[in-house]
Design a protein around this motif. Sequence first.
Motif, mmCIF file in Angstrom:
data_model
loop_
_atom_site.group_PDB
_atom_site.id
_atom_site.type_symbol
_atom_site.label_atom_id
_atom_site.label_comp_id
_atom_site.label_asym_id
_atom_site.label_seq_id
_atom_site.Cartn_x
_atom_site.Cartn_y
_atom_site.Cartn_z
ATOM 1 N N LEU A 156 0.119 14.890 -6.053
ATOM 2 C CA LEU A 156 0.553 15.522 -7.345
ATOM 3 C C LEU A 156 0.815 14.532 -8.671
ATOM 4 O O LEU A 156 1.200 15.128 -9.454
ATOM 5 N N GLY A 157 0.753 13.247 -8.037
ATOM 6 C CA GLY A 157 1.022 12.447 -9.253
ATOM 7 C C GLY A 157 2.335 12.176 -9.623
ATOM 8 O O GLY A 157 2.566 11.626 -10.922
ATOM 9 N N ALA A 178 -7.109 12.667 13.533
ATOM 10 C CA ALA A 178 -7.026 14.075 13.076
ATOM 11 C C ALA A 178 -7.836 14.148 11.586
ATOM 12 O O ALA A 178 -7.813 13.114 10.765
ATOM 13 N N ARG A 179 -8.486 14.982 11.081
ATOM 14 C CA ARG A 179 -9.061 15.030 9.754
ATOM 15 C C ARG A 179 -8.061 15.542 8.618
ATOM 16 O O ARG A 179 -7.301 16.455 8.557
ATOM 17 N N LEU A 180 -8.030 14.598 7.639
ATOM 18 C CA LEU A 180 -7.014 14.983 6.736
ATOM 19 C C LEU A 180 -7.841 14.931 5.212
ATOM 20 O O LEU A 180 -8.589 14.175 4.834
ATOM 21 N N HIS A 181 -7.839 16.163 4.416
ATOM 22 C CA HIS A 181 -8.522 16.315 3.261
ATOM 23 C C HIS A 181 -7.438 15.925 2.097
ATOM 24 O O HIS A 181 -6.344 16.145 2.220
ATOM 25 N N VAL A 182 -7.821 15.126 1.152
ATOM 26 C CA VAL A 182 -6.941 14.760 0.167
ATOM 27 C C VAL A 182 -7.559 15.278 -1.248
ATOM 28 O O VAL A 182 -8.803 14.942 -1.424
ATOM 29 N N VAL A 183 -6.680 15.898 -1.958
ATOM 30 C CA VAL A 183 -7.037 16.388 -3.414
ATOM 31 C C VAL A 183 -6.008 15.650 -4.528
ATOM 32 O O VAL A 183 -5.022 15.964 -4.093
ATOM 33 N N ASP A 184 -6.677 14.915 -5.157
ATOM 34 C CA ASP A 184 -5.746 14.377 -5.962
ATOM 35 C C ASP A 184 -5.682 15.374 -7.584
ATOM 36 O O ASP A 184 -6.968 15.557 -7.857
ATOM 37 N N GLU A 187 -7.127 13.583 -10.507
ATOM 38 C CA GLU A 187 -8.729 13.153 -10.556
ATOM 39 C C GLU A 187 -9.433 14.622 -10.756
ATOM 40 O O GLU A 187 -10.726 14.735 -11.163
ATOM 41 N N THR A 188 -9.268 15.532 -9.817
ATOM 42 C CA THR A 188 -9.871 16.744 -9.562
ATOM 43 C C THR A 188 -9.916 17.658 -10.928
ATOM 44 O O THR A 188 -10.829 18.332 -11.313
#
Length: 415
Positions: A156-157, A178-184, A187-188
């Motif tokens: 979330l910055g 485990a798999r972790l998605h990261v969405v900035d 950036e996005t």
Amino acid sequence: MVRVRLRNPDRVEQVDGPMTVGELLDHLDVNPTTVLVIAGGELVTADAELDEGTEVEIRPVISGGAGAPRCVVCRAPAVIEEPRHRAAWCPTHFVDHVHNQVRKAIDHPLAGRPRERMCSYDDHLLVAVSGGKDSLALWDVLLTLGYRVDGLYIGLGIGGYSRRSQQICEEFAAARGARLHVVDLAETYGYSTPSGARATTRSACGVCGLSKRYVFNKVAVDHGYDVVATGHNLDDEAATLLGNLLRWHDDFLARQRPVLPATGANQVRKVKPLYRLSEREMAAYCVIRGIDYVVEECPLVDGNTGHEHKEMLNAVERSAPGAKAQFLFGFLDRADAFAEESRTGDDPVLGACGQCGMPTVGETCAFCRQRERILSTLPVLATAPAVSSSAVSSSAVSSNADAACDDLPTGSSHR
Ligand code: SF4
Ligand SMILES: [Zn+2]
Ligand SMILES: [Zn+2]
């Protein structure tokens, strides 16, 4: 003075009166559900007044005494008690208790509504993690119960708070393979929570909540997940319910459920498997399981009505253990009636957003409209003096950093 004789082990205390039995037990740090209180040869309840000069006996009713409760399953020394359940547990059986409550939530979310089962072992789950206790505990529980579940963290910055939260989520995932998605967000989508709040008249939590709801659904749809799970616990849900009732937000009340089914294309089911477990239980679970989590609150939480609602409910709970759960579960048992009453006609038809293709009732979804507003204003703000974090704070609902950071579902009083 009130003269208090505590039994097994025996000791005598003199306490300034007058006071109620409940206040006395509170003062002595004695769990009311583990003792009988006897005054003048008669049993008295928590609301009984104890005048100066009264002699009181506090007699433990479970093995081990008021100060040392035993596990209800194996009789080993307990590490946590829950007056709501009239029970105490050793570490092993407390973990079982948490798992059982989650199983119950998943398999029987609402009495008589089998279609609303939260998820099955065939589903692919995405758990929204913030780095707080609830969402990480939820991920741990779901993994332990054998579900196919990945994590999603949204950057979330929010300065050091966001950096620490991301690191904790990444470490949690790495330790379990485990798999972790990261969405900035920046950036996005070109803005962070603080800059988005500066660029609009909305609160930071308003901007943040809409962004998170959108990204949870978008990532789930893009990667083919069946269900998004969030870490809302019993305290969060009861506080949201109280807030919605105090303001008679009929539309929110109609949708406050542990399961929100997908109602159209490009939508996934949203579930809250922790709604039967308290904040305290989740914190204890993390401690027992050795789960590191962010204890600090988001610095943008301010003017916190949800926190006040939690305090009100905690005050009621103290004198009537179980009241909070009865309040929430009683509402959920009647949720259909609220949904029916708030129905004003046909449900709005969901179409696809002209810009991003996600579901919306209009031409452009709320997220794209918000983003457009923010991006058109940010270049202007870039030349203006910076605004401090506190100046963009909002009226977020929860002091629980995790609930504030997991998801802000439709129907939450979080804004
Ligand atoms: S309190 Fe939660 S919703 Fe509000 S700005 Fe912080 S992370 Fe976002
Ligand atoms: Zn035990
Ligand atoms: Zn859109």
